[in-house]
Motif scaffolding. Structure first.
Motif, PDB file in Angstrom:
ATOM      1  N   LEU A 177      41.361  33.760  29.262  1.00 24.66           N
ATOM      2  CA  LEU A 177      41.473  32.201  29.148  1.00 24.66           C
ATOM      3  C   LEU A 177      42.744  31.724  29.615  1.00 24.66           C
ATOM      4  CD1 LEU A 177      39.390  29.257  29.582  1.00 24.66           C
ATOM      5  CD2 LEU A 177      39.581  29.329  27.370  1.00 24.66           C
ATOM      6  N   ALA A 178      43.152  31.068  30.217  1.00 18.99           N
ATOM      7  CA  ALA A 178      44.200  29.928  30.614  1.00 18.99           C
ATOM      8  C   ALA A 178      44.341  28.616  29.975  1.00 18.99           C
ATOM      9  CB  ALA A 178      45.376  30.290  31.861  1.00 18.99           C
ATOM     10  N   SER A 179      44.065  28.001  28.560  1.00 16.30           N
ATOM     11  CA  SER A 179      44.403  26.303  28.591  1.00 16.30           C
ATOM     12  C   SER A 179      45.629  25.422  28.443  1.00 16.30           C
ATOM     13  CB  SER A 179      43.264  27.148  27.046  1.00 16.30           C
ATOM     14  OG  SER A 179      43.904  27.052  26.277  1.00 16.30           O
ATOM     15  N   GLY A 180      45.442  24.231  28.568  1.00 14.61           N
ATOM     16  CA  GLY A 180      46.558  23.507  28.198  1.00 14.61           C
ATOM     17  C   GLY A 180      46.651  22.533  29.273  1.00 14.61           C
ATOM     18  N   ASN A 181      48.086  21.752  29.981  1.00 16.65           N
ATOM     19  CA  ASN A 181      47.183  21.333  30.792  1.00 16.65           C
ATOM     20  C   ASN A 181      47.902  21.742  32.352  1.00 16.65           C
ATOM     21  OD1 ASN A 181      46.755  18.562  29.099  1.00 16.65           O
ATOM     22  ND2 ASN A 181      49.014  18.481  28.723  1.00 16.65           N
ATOM     23  N   ASP A 241      37.954  33.132  37.909  1.00 13.79           N
ATOM     24  CA  ASP A 241      36.712  31.514  38.085  1.00 13.79           C
ATOM     25  C   ASP A 241      38.136  30.624  38.079  1.00 13.79           C
ATOM     26  OD1 ASP A 241      35.741  29.498  37.226  1.00 13.79           O
ATOM     27  OD2 ASP A 241      34.697  29.916  36.331  1.00 13.79           O
ATOM     28  N   ASN A 242      38.830  30.131  39.115  1.00 14.15           N
ATOM     29  CA  ASN A 242      39.747  29.050  39.457  1.00 14.15           C
ATOM     30  C   ASN A 242      39.535  27.890  38.983  1.00 14.15           C
ATOM     31  OD1 ASN A 242      40.922  30.550  41.166  1.00 14.15           O
ATOM     32  ND2 ASN A 242      40.333  30.550  42.787  1.00 14.15           N
ATOM     33  N   ALA A 243      37.971  27.432  38.480  1.00 11.70           N
ATOM     34  CA  ALA A 243      37.518  26.436  38.137  1.00 11.70           C
ATOM     35  C   ALA A 243      37.840  26.515  36.861  1.00 11.70           C
ATOM     36  CB  ALA A 243      35.990  25.831  38.472  1.00 11.70           C
ATOM     37  N   LYS A 244      37.994  27.252  36.298  1.00 11.49           N
ATOM     38  CA  LYS A 244      38.038  27.594  34.555  1.00 11.49           C
ATOM     39  C   LYS A 244      39.176  28.607  34.107  1.00 11.49           C
ATOM     40  CE  LYS A 244      32.864  28.103  34.187  1.00 11.49           C
ATOM     41  NZ  LYS A 244      31.723  28.469  33.590  1.00 11.49           N
ATOM     42  N   ASN A 245      39.709  28.131  34.970  1.00 10.92           N
ATOM     43  CA  ASN A 245      41.448  28.986  34.836  1.00 10.92           C
ATOM     44  C   ASN A 245      41.417  30.574  33.555  1.00 10.92           C
ATOM     45  OD1 ASN A 245      42.570  27.084  35.865  1.00 10.92           O
ATOM     46  ND2 ASN A 245      42.681  25.821  34.235  1.00 10.92           N
ATOM     47  N   MET A 246      39.722  30.945  34.179  1.00  9.53           N
ATOM     48  CA  MET A 246      39.674  32.012  33.580  1.00  9.53           C
ATOM     49  C   MET A 246      40.112  33.610  34.391  1.00  9.53           C
ATOM     50  SD  MET A 246      36.336  31.456  31.377  1.00  9.53           S
ATOM     51  CE  MET A 246      36.852  32.737  30.164  1.00  9.53           C
TER      52      MET A 246
END
Length: 123
Positions: A23-27, A72-77
Motif C-alpha cells: 500500500l502506497a500512502s501519502g499525498n 489497484d490504481n484507485a487504492k494505490n496498491m
C-alpha cells in the motif's frame, strides 16, 4: 511524504504460494509504475515484476508463468501472487513506486521504496 508498506511474506514449502501486498500512502496524485524487487543474501537487488498505471506488465524470466502482478490504481496498491515457489525465490521482497507525483511538489516525479518483506521457501 509517501510510505510504502508491504505485507504477506513468510515461510512456505517448495511448490507453495504466497501473496504479497503493498500500500502506497501519502499525498499521491499518480504513480506511473509499481513493482516488486527482491534481494537474496549476497546478491544484487533485481526486478521481479512491474506494472504501469495502464496495466502493462513485465516479469523477470525466472518467474514467468508462476508469478502474477496486479494493481489497484484507485487504492494505490500493488499485489504479487507467487505460485509454485522455489527455494531460489527466497529473498527480501521490496515494493517500488516509480515516477510518483505528490501534491505540493509540482509535477516532479520521484521514486519510493518499501522496507521489504522476507519470503523464505524451504522444506
Amino acid at each position: 511524504q509517501v510510505q510504502l508498506v508491504e505485507s504477506g511474506g513468510g515461510l512456505v514449502q517448495p511448490g507453495g504460494s504466497l501473496r504479497l501486498s503493498c500500500l502506497a500512502s501519502g499525498n499521491i496524485i499518480t504513480i506511473y509504475s509499481m513493482g516488486w524487487y527482491r534481494q537474496a543474501t549476497g546478491k544484487q537487488r533485481e526486478l521481479v515484476a512491474s506494472i504501469t498505471s495502464g496495466g502493462w506488465r513485465e516479469y523477470v524470466d525466472s518467474v514467468k508463468g508462476r508469478f502474477t502482478i496486479d494493481r489497484d490504481n484507485a487504492k494505490n496498491m500493488v499485489f504479487l501472487q507467487m505460485n509454485s515457489l522455489k527455494p531460489e525465490d527466497t529473498a527480501v521482497y521490496y515494493c517500488n513506486a516509480d515516477r510518483t507525483v505528490v501534491k505540493g511538489q509540482g509535477w516532479r516525479e520521484s521514486e519510493y521504496w518499501g522496507q521489504g518483506t522476507q519470503v523464505t521457501v524451504s522444506s
